[in-house]
Design a protein around this motif. Structure first.
Motif, mmCIF file in Angstrom:
data_model
loop_
_atom_site.group_PDB
_atom_site.id
_atom_site.type_symbol
_atom_site.label_atom_id
_atom_site.label_comp_id
_atom_site.label_asym_id
_atom_site.label_seq_id
_atom_site.Cartn_x
_atom_site.Cartn_y
_atom_site.Cartn_z
ATOM 1 N N SER A 228 -45.746 20.415 20.918
ATOM 2 C CA SER A 228 -44.869 21.166 22.617
ATOM 3 C C SER A 228 -43.527 20.629 22.247
ATOM 4 N N ILE A 229 -43.067 19.970 21.564
ATOM 5 C CA ILE A 229 -41.724 19.453 21.508
ATOM 6 C C ILE A 229 -41.011 20.503 20.572
ATOM 7 N N VAL A 230 -41.627 20.882 19.398
ATOM 8 C CA VAL A 230 -41.256 21.824 18.441
ATOM 9 C C VAL A 230 -41.248 23.165 19.275
ATOM 10 N N ILE A 231 -42.203 23.501 19.747
ATOM 11 C CA ILE A 231 -42.422 24.968 20.711
ATOM 12 C C ILE A 231 -41.182 24.837 21.678
ATOM 13 N N ASN A 232 -40.821 23.942 22.184
ATOM 14 C CA ASN A 232 -39.843 23.954 23.469
ATOM 15 C C ASN A 232 -38.398 23.946 22.565
ATOM 16 N N GLU A 233 -38.331 23.254 21.555
ATOM 17 C CA GLU A 233 -36.897 23.596 20.549
ATOM 18 C C GLU A 233 -36.991 24.968 20.239
ATOM 19 N N ALA A 234 -37.897 25.613 19.650
ATOM 20 C CA ALA A 234 -37.878 27.019 19.398
ATOM 21 C C ALA A 234 -37.580 27.853 20.566
ATOM 22 N N LYS A 235 -38.258 27.554 21.642
ATOM 23 C CA LYS A 235 -37.824 28.410 23.102
ATOM 24 C C LYS A 235 -36.337 28.393 23.109
ATOM 25 N N VAL A 236 -35.770 27.517 23.057
ATOM 26 C CA VAL A 236 -34.299 27.121 23.418
ATOM 27 C C VAL A 236 -33.529 28.032 22.526
ATOM 28 N N TYR A 237 -33.921 27.935 21.388
ATOM 29 C CA TYR A 237 -33.210 28.829 20.347
ATOM 30 C C TYR A 237 -33.270 30.295 20.505
ATOM 31 N N LEU A 238 -34.715 30.596 20.629
ATOM 32 C CA LEU A 238 -34.938 32.099 20.875
ATOM 33 C C LEU A 238 -34.077 32.554 22.288
ATOM 34 N N ASN A 239 -34.305 31.849 23.231
ATOM 35 C CA ASN A 239 -33.934 32.261 24.649
ATOM 36 C C ASN A 239 -32.226 32.339 24.869
ATOM 37 N N SER A 240 -31.574 31.261 24.066
ATOM 38 C CA SER A 240 -30.167 31.049 24.302
ATOM 39 C C SER A 240 -29.368 31.199 23.094
ATOM 40 N N SER A 241 -29.791 31.832 21.993
ATOM 41 C CA SER A 241 -28.977 32.149 20.840
ATOM 42 C C SER A 241 -29.499 33.450 20.295
ATOM 43 N N LYS A 242 -28.423 33.955 19.412
ATOM 44 C CA LYS A 242 -28.763 35.118 18.732
ATOM 45 C C LYS A 242 -29.068 35.014 17.148
ATOM 46 N N MET A 243 -29.462 33.760 16.802
ATOM 47 C CA MET A 243 -29.888 33.400 15.468
ATOM 48 C C MET A 243 -31.018 34.118 15.198
ATOM 49 N N PRO A 244 -31.200 34.625 13.909
ATOM 50 C CA PRO A 244 -32.196 35.327 13.433
ATOM 51 C C PRO A 244 -33.350 34.487 13.592
ATOM 52 N N ILE A 245 -34.585 34.891 13.316
ATOM 53 C CA ILE A 245 -35.825 33.997 13.428
ATOM 54 C C ILE A 245 -35.879 33.253 11.996
ATOM 55 N N SER A 246 -35.432 33.872 10.806
ATOM 56 C CA SER A 246 -35.347 33.275 9.699
ATOM 57 C C SER A 246 -34.751 31.834 9.618
ATOM 58 N N GLU A 247 -33.243 31.958 10.388
ATOM 59 C CA GLU A 247 -32.354 30.856 10.513
ATOM 60 C C GLU A 247 -33.096 29.771 11.391
ATOM 61 N N ILE A 248 -33.783 30.355 12.693
ATOM 62 C CA ILE A 248 -34.255 29.411 13.650
ATOM 63 C C ILE A 248 -35.597 28.485 12.623
ATOM 64 N N SER A 249 -36.426 29.426 11.916
ATOM 65 C CA SER A 249 -37.304 28.757 11.099
ATOM 66 C C SER A 249 -36.836 27.652 10.298
ATOM 67 N N ALA A 250 -35.483 27.855 9.653
ATOM 68 C CA ALA A 250 -35.194 26.823 8.695
ATOM 69 C C ALA A 250 -34.414 25.480 9.435
ATOM 70 N N VAL A 251 -33.958 25.995 10.782
ATOM 71 C CA VAL A 251 -33.520 24.739 11.478
ATOM 72 C C VAL A 251 -34.575 23.973 11.915
ATOM 73 N N LEU A 252 -35.585 24.552 12.183
ATOM 74 C CA LEU A 252 -36.972 23.715 12.772
ATOM 75 C C LEU A 252 -37.642 23.253 11.828
ATOM 76 N N GLY A 253 -37.289 23.430 10.662
ATOM 77 C CA GLY A 253 -37.878 22.669 9.443
ATOM 78 C C GLY A 253 -39.108 23.293 8.964
ATOM 79 N N PHE A 254 -39.245 24.495 9.018
ATOM 80 C CA PHE A 254 -40.324 25.452 8.502
ATOM 81 C C PHE A 254 -40.007 25.695 7.000
ATOM 82 N N SER A 255 -40.980 25.880 6.073
ATOM 83 C CA SER A 255 -40.700 26.315 4.930
ATOM 84 C C SER A 255 -40.176 27.881 4.680
ATOM 85 N N ASP A 256 -40.535 28.623 5.877
ATOM 86 C CA ASP A 256 -40.304 30.181 5.790
ATOM 87 C C ASP A 256 -40.639 30.682 7.023
#
Length: 281
Positions: A228-256
């Protein structure tokens, strides 16, 4: 320059709170804050529970937590005192442990109650501080006045919290302590480690015992809380930034990007792009 940037503290009213926070759009506060409810009701979602805050209650919000506004009643009346942590340190105020403990306790419950008389006194202090902050009149010692008024407010809150937690501060059960340490560890390591075993090992206890304690205290499994914490982090990036999904993935510590998208869809039942599309105007 905002009052927060200039003086280290800023006061928000129910109008400005409503303007800054959109319903059903997760957000992370930039700074810690006290949120006081004088009348009406506000419903917030945080990573462990939904909070329904009514009259004569307050919560301590923190930048480590993602919140989501569910609803606000028409008669909602509130003040939010947002402050920089450095300002607290500069004033040499020794009540951070009280605030941290209170923050932990409210994860399991609703807002912290205080008496109408206590709220009335704090409300007057906050309004006077806001008056000084908003004043356009030239004040030679405005910074010093703000610091002293904020000190008064902080000691008022420390006194209220101390009184309520006078005995329980030193009587946290071993199970509550395990969850308390878990939440602190999670705030620091959730981007680099999502394994339950990691958090159990940090406390030198078995994963089975750790999982049982977390479930008993919070009503949710450790893996659910981590997700839930990781999902909420993702939601913030997705709804309040224009970062590409690939960059959000990297910021959140996912391999790809694929791993992130799979994780997000597993817990949200929609893809990151579908979630983001809801907020595109």
């Amino acid at each position: 320059m905002t009052a927060l940037e200039q003086f280290g503290v800023e006061i928000f009213t129910q109008e400005t709170i409503n303007q800054r926070i959109a319903t059903d759009k997760p957000f992370r506060p930039d700074n810690p804050a006290f949120l006081f409810i004088k009348s009406g009701t506000i419903k917030l979602r945080q990573h462990l529970s939904d909070l329904e805050l009514n009259a004569n209650t307050f919560i301590v919000t923190d930048p480590q937590t993602v919140y989501e506004l569910i609803s606000i009643s028409d008669n909602f009346q509130s003040r939010m005192v947002s402050y920089k942590r450095e300002f607290i340190s500069a004033l040499s105020l020794k009540f951070n442990r009280l605030i941290t403990y209170r923050y932990f306790r409210q994860q399991m419950n609703v807002g912290v109650p205080f008496s109408k008389d206590e709220l009335d006194v704090v409300w007057k202090s906050v309004n006077f501080l806001k008056y000084i902050l908003d004043s356009e009149t030239e004040m030679t010692y405005k910074k010093e006045i703000v610091e002293h008024l904020f000190s008064v407010f902080c000691y008022q809150m420390a006194g209220i919290i101390s009184k309520e937690d006078n005995s329980s501060m030193n009587q946290m059960s071993r199970q509550e302590e395990i969850v308390f340490i878990f939440l602190n560890d999670l705030a620091n390591h959730h981007l680099s480690n999502r394994n339950v075993e990691f958090y159990a090992e940090r406390q030198s206890i078995t994963t089975r015992h750790f999982s049982s304690v977390v479930k008993s205290i919070t009503g949710r499994s450790a893996s659910q809380i981590i997700a839930s914490i990781v999902i909420n982090e993702a939601k913030v990036y997705l709804n309040s930034s224009k970062m590409p999904i690939s960059e959000i993935s990297a910021v959140l510590g996912f391999s790809d990007q694929y791993s992130f998208s799979h994780f997000f869809k597993k817990h949200m039942e929609i893809s990151p792009n579908q979630y983001r599309a809801q907020f595109v105007k």
